[in-house]
Design a protein around this motif. Structure first.
Motif, PDB file in Angstrom:
ATOM      1  N   SER A 104       1.061  -1.137  -0.233  1.00 32.13           N
ATOM      2  CA  SER A 104       0.103  -0.264   0.406  1.00 32.13           C
ATOM      3  C   SER A 104       0.954   1.093  -0.636  1.00 32.13           C
ATOM      4  CB  SER A 104      -0.782   0.127   1.120  1.00 32.13           C
ATOM      5  OG  SER A 104      -1.821   1.281   1.275  1.00 32.13           O
ATOM      6  N   GLY A 137      -1.085  -2.268  -6.014  1.00 35.16           N
ATOM      7  CA  GLY A 137      -2.582  -3.285  -5.367  1.00 35.16           C
ATOM      8  C   GLY A 137      -3.175  -4.407  -4.763  1.00 35.16           C
ATOM      9  N   ASP A 191      -7.346  -1.226   1.020  1.00 42.80           N
ATOM     10  CA  ASP A 191      -7.955  -1.100  -0.201  1.00 42.80           C
ATOM     11  C   ASP A 191      -7.127  -2.161  -1.296  1.00 42.80           C
ATOM     12  OD1 ASP A 191      -9.692  -0.673  -2.313  1.00 42.80           O
ATOM     13  OD2 ASP A 191      -8.515   0.888  -3.181  1.00 42.80           O
ATOM     14  N   GLN A 192      -6.399  -3.827  -1.008  1.00 42.83           N
ATOM     15  CA  GLN A 192      -5.433  -3.958  -1.246  1.00 42.83           C
ATOM     16  C   GLN A 192      -6.494  -5.777  -2.248  1.00 42.83           C
ATOM     17  OE1 GLN A 192      -1.451  -4.313  -1.545  1.00 42.83           O
ATOM     18  NE2 GLN A 192      -2.440  -2.629  -1.671  1.00 42.83           N
TER      19      GLN A 192
END
Length: 273
Positions: A104, A109, A148-149
């Motif tokens: 991150s 991602g 948000d991975q």
């Protein structure tokens, strides 16, 4: 050396003992590779060796030079998400979490996750192993949502779910749009899988491809053209499923740049033919 047609990513696997990650990425970028899968090992790229300021500086350098990291990847040999030694499993989960935070921080991602290791001689009961894997991945999924991975679970011959059938059956228990398959074609060749059929059945559950050559008698990640992987059929299957993610050239070689270039040229010929 001929440059590679854009559209492929590269793995730093062959560079991890001799170069920093940045040095390896720059070498591969000179071949027009981008969207990289970076190995996470001390001296190459390691969470505990980078301060917050160093992470920020590296992220800025990557942006300025147009280098994109898609995923970070911990070597499977040192970790085990299904270890029956609970302290070791906890350490493995924690290191993956620290790697996801590093991803991150660097603008990547995803993390590639090898779903544990089991003995081929006398493994523990599969149902017990899968419960441990389920718990480990659920912990990583909570972190993936926060950061948000994505999690790319790799098809790997030494794990409790080494085939597409086993992988899909397991992932049905943990269905989530952040958990996808990293489909390694040479791993699939080694376990005797019909890769085009497996790709079609997996469909949009594949998030990343790892491309190299191998055989059904030797587990290898060679330059494309040296093994028995049917790349023309695999590329057709990828096109049919509408795959739009990154295809990583994961060549393990002492002459990595030459073999990366030769592999990309072989793939271009497969498309043309």
């Amino acid at each position: 050396m001929e440059k590679i047609a854009q559209g492929y990513g590269g793995s730093t696997f062959s560079f991890m003992w001799q170069d920093t990650a940045l040095a390896a990425l720059r070498k591969m970028q000179n071949l027009d590779l981008n969207n990289f899968d970076v190995l996470v090992v001390p001296g190459h790229l390691w969470p505990d060796e980078l301060s917050a300021a160093e992470r920020s500086g590296l992220a800025g350098t990557l942006r300025n030079e147009g280098i994109r990291i898609e995923s970070l990847n911990l070597p499977a040999l040192d970790l085990n998400l299904v270890s029956r030694v609970e302290e070791f499993r906890r350490y493995s989960v924690d290191l993956y979490i620290r790697t996801m935070q590093l991803a991150s921080d660097l603008g990547a991602g995803a993390a590639v996750v090898v779903p544990g290791r089991v003995s081929s001689l006398f493994p523990p009961p599969r149902k017990d192993t899968e419960l441990l894997l389920l718990d480990s991945l659920e912990q990583l999924l909570r972190v993936a949502e926060r950061l948000d991975q994505k999690i790319f679970v790799e098809l790997h011959p030494q794990t409790p779910i080494p085939t597409t059938d086993a992988m899909l059956a397991f992932l049905d228990r943990l269905a989530h749009d952040r958990i996808l398959i990293a489909y390694d074609v040479s791993n699939a060749e080694f376990v005797g899988e019909d890769q085009p059929d497996a790709i079609r059945r997996s469909g949009n559950r594949i998030g990343q491809f790892h491309l190299s050559d191998g055989t059904r008698s030797q587990w290898r990640h060679d330059r494309i053209g040296l093994g028995t992987v049917r790349f023309d059929e695999i590329l057709d299957a990828m096109k049919e499923t509408g795959f739009s993610g990154t295809s990583i050239l994961e060549i393990i070689s002492s002459s990595a740049l030459e073999d990366l270039s030769a592999s990309a040229n072989a793939l271009k010929r497969s498309v043309i033919d």
